[in-house]
Design a protein around this motif. Structure first.
Motif, mmCIF file in Angstrom:
data_model
loop_
_atom_site.group_PDB
_atom_site.id
_atom_site.type_symbol
_atom_site.label_atom_id
_atom_site.label_comp_id
_atom_site.label_asym_id
_atom_site.label_seq_id
_atom_site.Cartn_x
_atom_site.Cartn_y
_atom_site.Cartn_z
ATOM 1 N N ILE A 127 -18.132 13.286 -18.590
ATOM 2 C CA ILE A 127 -17.647 12.967 -20.036
ATOM 3 C C ILE A 127 -18.706 13.546 -20.918
ATOM 4 O O ILE A 127 -19.918 13.518 -20.790
ATOM 5 C CB ILE A 127 -18.060 11.485 -19.929
ATOM 6 C CG1 ILE A 127 -16.988 10.293 -19.212
ATOM 7 C CG2 ILE A 127 -17.781 10.672 -21.368
ATOM 8 C CD1 ILE A 127 -17.459 9.103 -18.821
ATOM 9 N N ASP A 128 -18.049 14.248 -21.829
ATOM 10 C CA ASP A 128 -18.941 15.164 -22.605
ATOM 11 C C ASP A 128 -19.127 14.586 -24.009
ATOM 12 O O ASP A 128 -17.998 14.513 -24.809
ATOM 13 C CB ASP A 128 -18.268 16.452 -22.774
ATOM 14 C CG ASP A 128 -18.944 17.434 -23.535
ATOM 15 O OD1 ASP A 128 -20.200 17.335 -24.121
ATOM 16 O OD2 ASP A 128 -18.411 18.587 -23.839
ATOM 17 N N ILE A 129 -20.275 14.070 -24.346
ATOM 18 C CA ILE A 129 -20.686 13.226 -25.591
ATOM 19 C C ILE A 129 -20.979 14.144 -26.528
ATOM 20 O O ILE A 129 -22.345 14.534 -26.418
ATOM 21 C CB ILE A 129 -21.384 11.825 -25.318
ATOM 22 C CG1 ILE A 129 -20.612 10.965 -24.156
ATOM 23 C CG2 ILE A 129 -21.625 11.303 -26.758
ATOM 24 C CD1 ILE A 129 -21.571 9.913 -23.536
ATOM 25 N N ASP A 130 -20.469 14.765 -27.339
ATOM 26 C CA ASP A 130 -21.079 15.529 -28.423
ATOM 27 C C ASP A 130 -21.658 14.878 -29.771
ATOM 28 O O ASP A 130 -21.014 14.812 -30.748
ATOM 29 C CB ASP A 130 -19.646 16.606 -28.805
ATOM 30 C CG ASP A 130 -19.383 17.563 -27.855
ATOM 31 O OD1 ASP A 130 -20.361 17.858 -27.251
ATOM 32 O OD2 ASP A 130 -18.187 18.176 -28.071
ATOM 33 N N SER A 131 -22.617 14.404 -29.502
ATOM 34 C CA SER A 131 -23.369 13.702 -30.496
ATOM 35 C C SER A 131 -24.936 14.270 -30.352
ATOM 36 O O SER A 131 -25.457 14.097 -29.375
ATOM 37 C CB SER A 131 -23.464 11.921 -30.212
ATOM 38 O OG SER A 131 -23.911 11.690 -31.191
ATOM 39 N N TYR A 132 -25.213 14.744 -31.399
ATOM 40 C CA TYR A 132 -26.507 15.483 -31.346
ATOM 41 C C TYR A 132 -27.742 14.966 -32.011
ATOM 42 O O TYR A 132 -28.647 14.780 -31.244
ATOM 43 C CB TYR A 132 -26.307 17.185 -31.774
ATOM 44 C CG TYR A 132 -25.078 17.564 -31.157
ATOM 45 C CD1 TYR A 132 -24.984 17.797 -29.864
ATOM 46 C CD2 TYR A 132 -23.973 18.081 -32.161
ATOM 47 C CE1 TYR A 132 -23.939 18.431 -29.409
ATOM 48 C CE2 TYR A 132 -22.789 18.637 -31.586
ATOM 49 C CZ TYR A 132 -22.773 18.859 -29.910
ATOM 50 O OH TYR A 132 -21.528 19.322 -29.609
#
Length: 168
Positions: A73-78
């Motif tokens: 699961i790639d969570i793109d929250s930086y």
């Protein structure tokens, strides 16, 4: 290194390549060039990845028989992403997931199995877990249930963790 290769096995006739142009500022995705190379994944590529030699290695989790043994699961929250909060939620839900910080500061949340299983089943389970974690719209790897062999398909790759991790 052998265990790392065993854990992240995937398609062996193609792989992802990423060259980092520059590091992103806090809260921004790292910029670089990524593409698929259609050649065999070699032990040297794994070795170079772990030793921090560019390009970093991306593995395509789905194989030619449409199975995989890991997914993400790639969570793109930086900016200011709270990895501990995510880990605590995974523990509270008793989910069999491991969290890695992505290069850009988001999260790669992995599910691993000992044996190859149908990619469609893997994706279904990961989508369910992502929704339970509050990230229903996150990217799921493998991205495909099946590789379109008629068009020479490869599936989508994910950059592996532990780039530049070897100490010797």
């Amino acid at each position: 290194m052998d265990e790392f290769i065993k854990i992240f096995q995937g398609l062996n006739r193609a792989h992802g390549v990423t060259y980092v142009d520059r590091k992103g500022a806090d809260g921004q995705k790292i910029k670089g060039k990524s593409f698929v190379q259609r050649d065999m994944v070699t032990e040297k590529m794994w070795h170079n990845h772990l030793n921090g030699i560019e390009p970093s290695l991306g593995i395509i989790p789905i194989t030619d028989d449409n199975t995989c043994k890991w997914g993400c699961i790639d969570i793109d929250s930086y900016a200011g992403f709270d990895h501990k909060k995510l880990i605590d939620k995974i523990k509270n839900l008793n989910l069999p997931l491991l969290v890695f910080r992505s290069k850009s500061g988001g999260a790669h949340v992995f599910l691993f199995t000992d044996k190859f299983v149908p990619a469609a089943l893997f994706r279904s389970k990961l989508k369910d877990m992502a929704a339970r974690l509050g990230y229903a719209n996150a990217e799921i790897f493998p991205k495909q249930n099946k590789v379109d062999m008629s068009k020479g398909g490869t599936g989508s790759f994910l950059n592996l963790p532990y780039h530049n991790a070897l100490l010797s």
